[in-house]
Design an enzyme around this catalytic site. Structure first.
Site, PDB file in Angstrom:
ATOM      1  N   SER A 555      -2.077 -15.087  15.895  1.00 43.85           N
ATOM      2  CA  SER A 555      -2.266 -16.037  16.991  1.00 43.85           C
ATOM      3  C   SER A 555      -1.583 -17.354  16.654  1.00 43.85           C
ATOM      4  O   SER A 555      -1.408 -17.703  15.478  1.00 43.85           O
ATOM      5  CB  SER A 555      -3.761 -16.282  17.220  1.00 43.85           C
ATOM      6  OG  SER A 555      -3.974 -17.364  18.101  1.00 43.85           O
ATOM      7  N   TYR A 568     -12.702 -18.137  14.869  1.00 44.68           N
ATOM      8  CA  TYR A 568     -11.530 -17.396  15.337  1.00 44.68           C
ATOM      9  C   TYR A 568     -10.260 -17.869  14.641  1.00 44.68           C
ATOM     10  O   TYR A 568      -9.466 -17.062  14.141  1.00 44.68           O
ATOM     11  CB  TYR A 568     -11.402 -17.563  16.854  1.00 44.68           C
ATOM     12  CG  TYR A 568     -10.196 -16.871  17.446  1.00 44.68           C
ATOM     13  CD1 TYR A 568     -10.211 -15.513  17.726  1.00 44.68           C
ATOM     14  CD2 TYR A 568      -9.039 -17.591  17.744  1.00 44.68           C
ATOM     15  CE1 TYR A 568      -9.114 -14.883  18.275  1.00 44.68           C
ATOM     16  CE2 TYR A 568      -7.929 -16.971  18.297  1.00 44.68           C
ATOM     17  CZ  TYR A 568      -7.967 -15.614  18.559  1.00 44.68           C
ATOM     18  OH  TYR A 568      -6.879 -15.003  19.107  1.00 44.68           O
TER      19      TYR A 568
END
Length: 678
Positions: A555, A568
């Site tokens: 990500s 996350y």
């Protein structure tokens, strides 16, 4: 309006071809003769419709038929130059085509056109080939069928074979068909129904004779220690051996595999005649063109340890390659095509089963089906006589036939991922599903692993079914479930080349609201899960000796510090560093490890649909349905990122275009300057 003869021919072909007792996949052909008006002259013209080259009777449709003028086809007998030049007659068929002619005429066209019957079937039934390959097949033919079926000694398919059968038909008006030595059967009739009935009568009569008169141990007495292992042990051993076997089958070129442990295969592998019969090889041209003339047999008991099997396979592989090269050199002439590869297409493992190989899953599966046909043929021939296939010189003439070489040359160029086997986690939706679809479109076989097995199977079905994709349940945080998913890939497709670590979830909370369980589940699934998947996959890749690709869908958050996202973003940074660590460790095995850093993939995303979108929208103060547009506007390119864009990057990274790239992170975020890699 379709001619009635064509309608009847297609219906008959589909019925005959859909029953494996009658013929193998893409094997045999059928024809019908009739009359139509020639639009160029207005006069009636006699035509023949016949299955074209490469078609399959079971699925035949009108475009798969070659259409020829009978007057011109029969006139070829006057210019036939003889057996030594009969390959030239295939090109001559083009001058007999009616109009555009439909499909390309096959080598068997003469058989259908020259036989004086309105309807002709040529088939490859196991029972018929068993009689055709028996040492005393001619005697058996007379005993079984009387004068209703004639014997034709082996002759390579072609124009002369058509002349031979036409002559026999003319001289034996009571005959309804022939047994073609070493090959199959041909039957005929004045109507489509009569031809079909005659074909089925020959096949059923041959099978009944074998059933009533055959030995109950055609493969010899079962050998101690070579019987089938219990199913769970059998499949576990098959999965353990699969990477090593694929290495054997792929020394010359990468192959996809198929595993079969059907009762007829296991019975054959247990018999004392296994070695001798396997060495004799297959006989019907359709069989050995797909299976090579003989298999590689692992000559160890069923419970032999994996290490012993692997060591013995190396010895057997070396001997197989030397033997195949010697076979090629014994028969090759100055005009022969180059040797196409010396690796086995069929590997037999007593107590476990059969692995078959091909350029793609369908080819591998069909090769296995053909070897099962060959096993049935050997069973039948050995039960009433002695199996005596055509000699290897004739096999070579067909395997390296110029016409076969020309057919191979006409095949389309392989797609970028042809022959490669991919495992994509979290692939039932969103980015994972898009990647799976893109890899399949590029020719890869795909295992769709997802926490939801029903959705995984549904996604696999959408990609085309088991020759393209299979769905499997996989909790990536469970080591046993991961091993099971990898084993599914090994048994479904023979190996594993490419892994996409995509499974994930996201919890968007500030530090003080993030619970210990929030932290743990993020790291269990995405850090530990990616580690477990990479570990299991790398083990198989190393054993295959074919290199491979590991791709982490990380990500933008792995390098960008944003608010309210501690669990996350931390786990994405973990994944990003796994890429670097594994690239450094696995490079010596030819395994590339790269990452993709998406951002703002809202539409189609399982994570965003599961509550993450609402959380992020709240953080940024925008409506949830405008989140994608919001993300787009903060990028340099002002473009929304979709799952398909991530799939494009995955396909590119795992293609040969990036063969020298490892340890790379590719941003797919439309340009987020704060996430530029430094």
């Amino acid at each position: 309006m379709t001619n009635q003869a064509v309608t009847d021919l297609l219906a008959r072909s589909n019925r005959l071809g859909s029953d494996p007792r009658n013929t193998n996949y893409a094997g045999g052909n059928a024809s019908a003769k009739g009359t139509e008006t020639d639009p160029a002259t207005g006069a009636d013209v006699e035509l023949m419709w016949v299955k074209g080259s490469g078609g399959d009777l079971g699925t035949l449709t009108e475009p798969g038929l070659a259409v020829l003028r009978l007057d011109r086809l029969r006139a070829l007998t006057g210019v036939y130059p003889g057996v030594e030049r009969e390959d030239e007659m295939v090109a001559a068929f083009d001058y007999c085509l009616h109009g555009r002619g439909g499909a390309a005429p096959s080598i068997d066209t003469a058989m259908h056109g020259l036989v004086d019957a309105a309807h002709v079937d040529h088939l490859h039934p196991d029972a018929g080939i068993a009689i055709a390959t028996a040492a005393d097949g001619e005697r058996l033919t007379a005993e079984i069928f009387g004068d209703k079926v004639a014997w034709v000694p082996w002759r390579r398919p072609g124009f002369q074979l058509g002349l031979d059968i036409a002559k026999i038909k003319s001289e034996n008006p009571q005959a309804v068909g022939v047994i073609l030595g070493g090959h199959g059967i041909t039957a005929w009739g004045d109507t489509s129904a009569e031809a079909e009935a005659n074909s089925l009568w020959i096949i059923r009569t041959a099978q009944a004779y074998l059933d009533e008169n055959g030995s109950d141990q055609p493969f010899g007495a079962p050998r101690d220690g070579f019987g089938a292992l219990p199913e769970d042990r059998r499949r576990a051993k098959a999965a353990a051996l699969a990477p090593h076997l694929r290495a054997v089958a792929s020394a010359d070129r990468r192959m996809v595999g198929h595993f079969t442990d059907s009762p007829e295969v296991l019975d054959f592998l247990a018999g004392e005649k296994l070695g001798a019969l396997a060495e004799l090889g297959t006989s019907c041209p359709d069989h050995f063109l797909r299976t090579k003339i003989k298999p590689l047999v692992l000559d160890l008991p069923a419970d032999a340890p994996i290490e012993e099997c692997v060591a013995r396979l190396a010895e057997l592989h070396e001997a197989y390659r030397a033997d195949y090269r010697a076979y090629y050199e014994r028969h090759a002439t100055a005009d022969s095509p180059a040797m196409r590869g010396a690796d086995p297409a069929i590997i037999l493992v007593p107590g476990v089963g059969m692995f078959s190989y091909g350029k793609d899953k369908q080819t591998a599966r069909v090769a296995g089906e053909f070897y099962v046909n060959a096993i049935n043929v050997m069973r039948g021939a050995e039960s009433v006589s002695t199996y005596a296939p055509i000699d290897e010189a004739e096999k070579f003439r067909i395997e390296y036939w110029a016409l076969e070489e020309a057919k191979l040359a006409r095949m389309p160029k392989p797609r970028s991922h042809a022959g490669r086997i991919a495992l994509v986690t979290g692939a039932a939706s969103g980015i994972g599903k898009a990647i799976a679809a893109r890899l399949a479109a590029e020719g890869a076989c795909v295992v769709i692993a997802d926490l939801d097995p029903a959705q995984a199977r549904e996604a696999a079905a959408e990609l085309g079914g088991p020759d393209t994709a299979v769905g499997v349940a996989a909790d990536v945080a469970d080591a046993e479930a991961v091993r099971a998913a990898v084993n599914t890939a090994l048994l479904a497709f023979g190996g594993l080349d490419l892994v996409i670590n995509n499974a994930g979830l996201s919890i968007s909370k500030p530090l003080l609201e993030t619970t210990e369980s929030d932290w743990d589940i993020q790291h269990e699934v995405m850090a530990k899960g990616a580690f477990l998947v990479s570990q299991a996959a790398a083990r198989a890749m190393i054993e295959q000796r074919l290199g491979g690709d590991l791709v982490y869908i990380s990500s933008k958050n792995s390098v960008f510090a944003g608010p309210n996202n501690i669990a996350y973003s931390a786990v994405k940074a973990d994944q990003a560093h796994q890429v670097r660590l594994l690239a450094a460790e696995l490079g010596e095995h030819g395994i590339r490890v790269n990452g993709i850093n998406p951002d703002g993939v809202v539409r189609g995303s399982g994570i965003f649909a599961g509550g993450w979108g609402a959380q992020r929208a709240a953080v940024y103060g925008v409506p949830e349905d405008e989140l994608g547009a919001f993300y787009a506007q903060r990028t340099l390119l002002k473009r929304e990122v979709l799952p398909e864009h991530v799939a494009n990057a995955a396909a590119a990274l795992t293609s040969d275009e990036f063969s020298h790239t490892t340890g790379l992170h590719v941003p797919v975020d439309a340009g987020v300057a704060a996430a530029f890699l430094r």
